[in-house]
Write an enzyme that holds these catalytic residues in place. Structure first.
Site, PDB file in Angstrom:
ATOM      1  CE1 TYR A 144       0.828   0.058   4.496  1.00  0.00           C
ATOM      2  CE2 TYR A 144      -0.522  -1.914   4.422  1.00  0.00           C
ATOM      3  CZ  TYR A 144       0.369  -1.103   5.095  1.00  0.00           C
ATOM      4  OH  TYR A 144       0.805  -1.444   6.350  1.00  0.00           O
ATOM      5  NE  ARG A 196       2.063  -5.463  17.497  1.00  0.00           N
ATOM      6  CZ  ARG A 196       2.748  -6.522  17.924  1.00  0.00           C
ATOM      7  NH1 ARG A 196       2.796  -7.617  17.197  1.00  0.00           N
ATOM      8  NH2 ARG A 196       3.376  -6.477  19.090  1.00  0.00           N
TER       9      ARG A 196
END
Ligand code: HXC
Ligand code: NAP
Length: 282
Positions: A144, A196
């Site tokens: 990303y 996470r």
């Protein structure tokens, strides 16, 4: 047959005590390299170095600190007698709605990812240039970096910075014989990342359904690419950012689908519970 050889090379892997760093270290050793791994937790790096065998050594180093990085890399050169490559793999990340982020939370990730990569690259590059030696820097980014990604603002910003660092140094240090590349992995399940970043089984099912290959990456697939990039088979390969993601990035940024499919307030509650499950547990 052209085997990938890293014979006689000494390779530093930051964050090499766990996850993808540890598995890349394992592949490098299988290709003949000696490896120095580092992390903040002494027990983790020591246990990993022992499991990796006599070609590995573990060091405590916090990449956020220039002093810590300088001491670590000087010690690696003293212990191994050479330094051929560094892999900037250490990272921090978590899911959080950007409007809930504290400045300290943003800083925590940027300091590990961006400052850490700068510190290690600056020390190693300085060492190679001063000693007229070739060198090799491999940075681990994400898919990303060009698009941004919902709920991982600190990581997206920091990894985009690492991508810019990769391209800048590749050009600037090419004449010194220093190659600088990056790998952008798609999803590769690890304990650190999944705790996470994976909110639960329902999300995971939907995530896998959307992946074009309907499967995750395998650690040895990443290891093979990293070993190739650090080997002498790729002397003209520099300034590249190579995705290894089964075309995952082409469907859009990794966590944007959460925003499309789930209620924002529900997500915030889930992210808070994930924070409580991981915070200071390391
Ligand atoms: C919101 C959070 C948070 C969370 C911590 N903080 N966790 N905020 N959501 N889940 C906030 C804290 O409240 C604090 O802000 C600030 O961040 C610093 O927290 P510390 O725990 O003191 O920081 P530190 O010890 O430096 O830990 C860094 C960390 C931690 C990033 C927060 O999770 C860590 O050590 N991670 C290392 C391993 C890791 O993250 N692996 C995953 C990489 S995977 P306040 O304001 O309260 O002081 C990856 C994959 C990307 O990058 C691609 C996806 C597949
Ligand atoms: P991981 O197991 O949590 O690895 C992160 C490592 O970084 C840990 O060993 C951690 O050890 C170390 N680290 C964190 N802060 C540090 C610091 N300040 N100094 C030194 N070491 C530090 O996660 P992973 O999934 O293997 O991720 C490895 C890399 O792949 C990261 O760059 C990540 O962004 C990238 N990546 C992963 C995925 C994926 O799907 N897994 C996808 C894209 C990119 P300590 O906490 O002991 O310091």
């Amino acid at each position: 047959m052209i085997p990938i050889s890293l014979q006689d090379k000494v390779i530093v892997v930051t964050g090499g005590g766990t996850g993808l760093g540890r598995s890349m270290a394992e592949t490098f050793i299988q290709c003949g390299a000696r490896v120095a791994i580092c992390g903040r937790r002494q027990n983790v790096v020591e246990e990993a170095a022992q499991a990796l065998g006599p070609s590995a050594r573990g060091y405590v180093c916090d990449v956020r600190s220039w002093e810590s990085v300088s001491a670590f890399l000087s010690q690696v050169v003293a212990d191994f007698g050479r330094l051929d490559a560094v892999v900037n793999n250490a990272a921090g990340n978590f899911l959080a709605a950007s409007e809930t982020l504290s400045p300290n939370a943003f800083r925590a990730v940027v300091e590990i990812v961006l400052m850490g990569t700068f510190h290690v690259s600056r020390w190693a590059g300085g060492y190679w240039i001063e000693n007229r030696l070739p060198g090799n820097i491999l940075n681990i980014v994400t898919t990303y970096t060009d698009t941004g990604c919902a709920f991982v603002l600190p990581s997206a910003a920091a990894k985009a910075g690492v991508q810019a660092l990769t391209l800048t140094l590749a050009y600037e240090w090419a004449e010194y014989g220093i190659r600088v590349n990056a790998i952008a992995p798609g999803p590769f399940p690890t304990e650190g990342a999944w705790a996470r970043l994976m909110p639960g089984p329902d999300f995971e099912k939907e995530y896998l359904r959307r992946l074009p290959t309907h499967r995750y990456g395998r650690k040895e697939e990443l290891g093979a690419l990293a070993a190739f990039l650090l080997s002498d088979l790729a002397p003209y390969l520099t300034g590249a950012v190579i995705p290894i993601d089964g075309a995952e990035r082409l469907q859009g940024a990794m966590f944007n689908f959460l925003l499309q499919q789930y209620d924002r307030e529900v997500l915030k509650g889930i992210f808070q519970r994930m924070k409580e499950a991981t915070y200071r547990k390391d």
